[in-house]
Design a protein around this motif. Structure first.
Motif, mmCIF file in Angstrom:
data_model
loop_
_atom_site.group_PDB
_atom_site.id
_atom_site.type_symbol
_atom_site.label_atom_id
_atom_site.label_comp_id
_atom_site.label_asym_id
_atom_site.label_seq_id
_atom_site.Cartn_x
_atom_site.Cartn_y
_atom_site.Cartn_z
ATOM 1 N N THR A 1 0.691 -1.281 0.105
ATOM 2 C CA THR A 1 -0.057 0.030 -0.054
ATOM 3 C C THR A 1 0.799 1.134 0.028
ATOM 4 O OG1 THR A 1 -1.643 -1.218 1.057
ATOM 5 C CG2 THR A 1 -1.957 1.406 1.304
ATOM 6 N N LYS A 2 1.933 1.183 0.892
ATOM 7 C CA LYS A 2 2.851 2.348 0.915
ATOM 8 C C LYS A 2 3.627 2.495 -0.463
ATOM 9 C CE LYS A 2 6.854 3.996 3.366
ATOM 10 N NZ LYS A 2 7.682 3.827 4.438
ATOM 11 N N ARG B 1 2.361 1.664 -3.406
ATOM 12 C CA ARG B 1 1.259 2.058 -4.262
ATOM 13 C C ARG B 1 0.920 3.640 -4.349
ATOM 14 N NH1 ARG B 1 -3.599 2.925 -6.208
ATOM 15 N NH2 ARG B 1 -4.576 2.058 -7.617
ATOM 16 N N GLU B 2 1.109 3.998 -2.956
ATOM 17 C CA GLU B 2 0.701 5.588 -2.636
ATOM 18 C C GLU B 2 2.004 6.095 -3.516
ATOM 19 O OE1 GLU B 2 0.249 5.601 1.601
ATOM 20 O OE2 GLU B 2 -1.807 4.999 1.126
ATOM 21 N N GLU C 1 1.866 6.069 -7.240
ATOM 22 C CA GLU C 1 0.745 6.927 -7.782
ATOM 23 C C GLU C 1 0.963 8.408 -7.659
ATOM 24 O OE1 GLU C 1 -3.057 6.196 -5.454
ATOM 25 O OE2 GLU C 1 -4.057 5.773 -7.113
#
Length: 130
Positions: free
Chosen positions: A16-17, A19-20, A23
Motif C-alpha cells: 500500500t505504501k 502504491r501510494e 501513484e
C-alpha cells in the motif's frame, strides 16, 4: 508454511505504501509531461543538438513513466491476490514464495527459482528504439 496474518498485514502495508508512492510519482510525471513544451526543453534557438537532447529527455521521461505504471499494475495485482487468498504462491510451481523474497519484493509472483528460470528464458537485453 503459509504466511501468518501478521506477515500478510506487514506485506500489505508495504504494498500500500509503495502504491501510494507510485501513484504520486506517476501523477507528477504525467503533469510534468503535459507541461513540458519542446521549445522550453530545446531552448529558444534550437539546433540539431538541442533537438536531440530534448528528444532524449522526453524519451527517458516516457520510459520512467511506463516503468512506474507497470510497477503500479504489479502492486495492484499483488493486492488483488491477497484478496483472493493466492498471495505468496508461485504462479509457476505453486510452491510458497519465501517470506524474505516477499519482504524485498512484495509484488513478487514467482519463487526465487522460478523467477531465475523465467529471466534466463524470457528476459532479453534491451534493444535500442531510436
Amino acid at each position: 508454511m503459509a504466511l501468518t496474518p501478521k506477515q500478510l498485514d506487514e506485506l500489505k502495508r508495504a504494498l500500500t505504501k509503495r502504491r501510494e508512492a507510485l501513484e504520486a510519482e506517476t501523477h507528477a510525471d504525467a503533469a510534468k509531461a503535459r507541461e513540458d513544451v519542446f521549445s522550453q526543453t530545446a531552448g529558444p534557438v534550437a539546433d540539431s543538438g538541442d533537438e536531440a537532447t530534448a528528444d532524449l529527455i522526453s524519451d527517458v521521461e516516457n520510459a520512467e513513466l511506463s516503468r512506474d505504471l507497470q510497477e503500479l499494475r504489479e502492486v495492484d495485482a499483488a493486492l488483488a491476490r491477497m484478496g483472493q487468498g493466492s498471495y505468496g504462491t508461485c504462479i509457476d510451481c505453486r510452491s510458497e514464495i519465501d517470506l524474505e523474497r516477499l519482504r524485498r519484493e512484495p509484488a513478487a509472483r514467482r519463487c526465487f527459482a522460478c523467477q531465475s528460470a523465467y529471466e534466463r528464458k524470457f528476459v532479453q537485453p534491451g534493444k535500442p528504439t531510436l
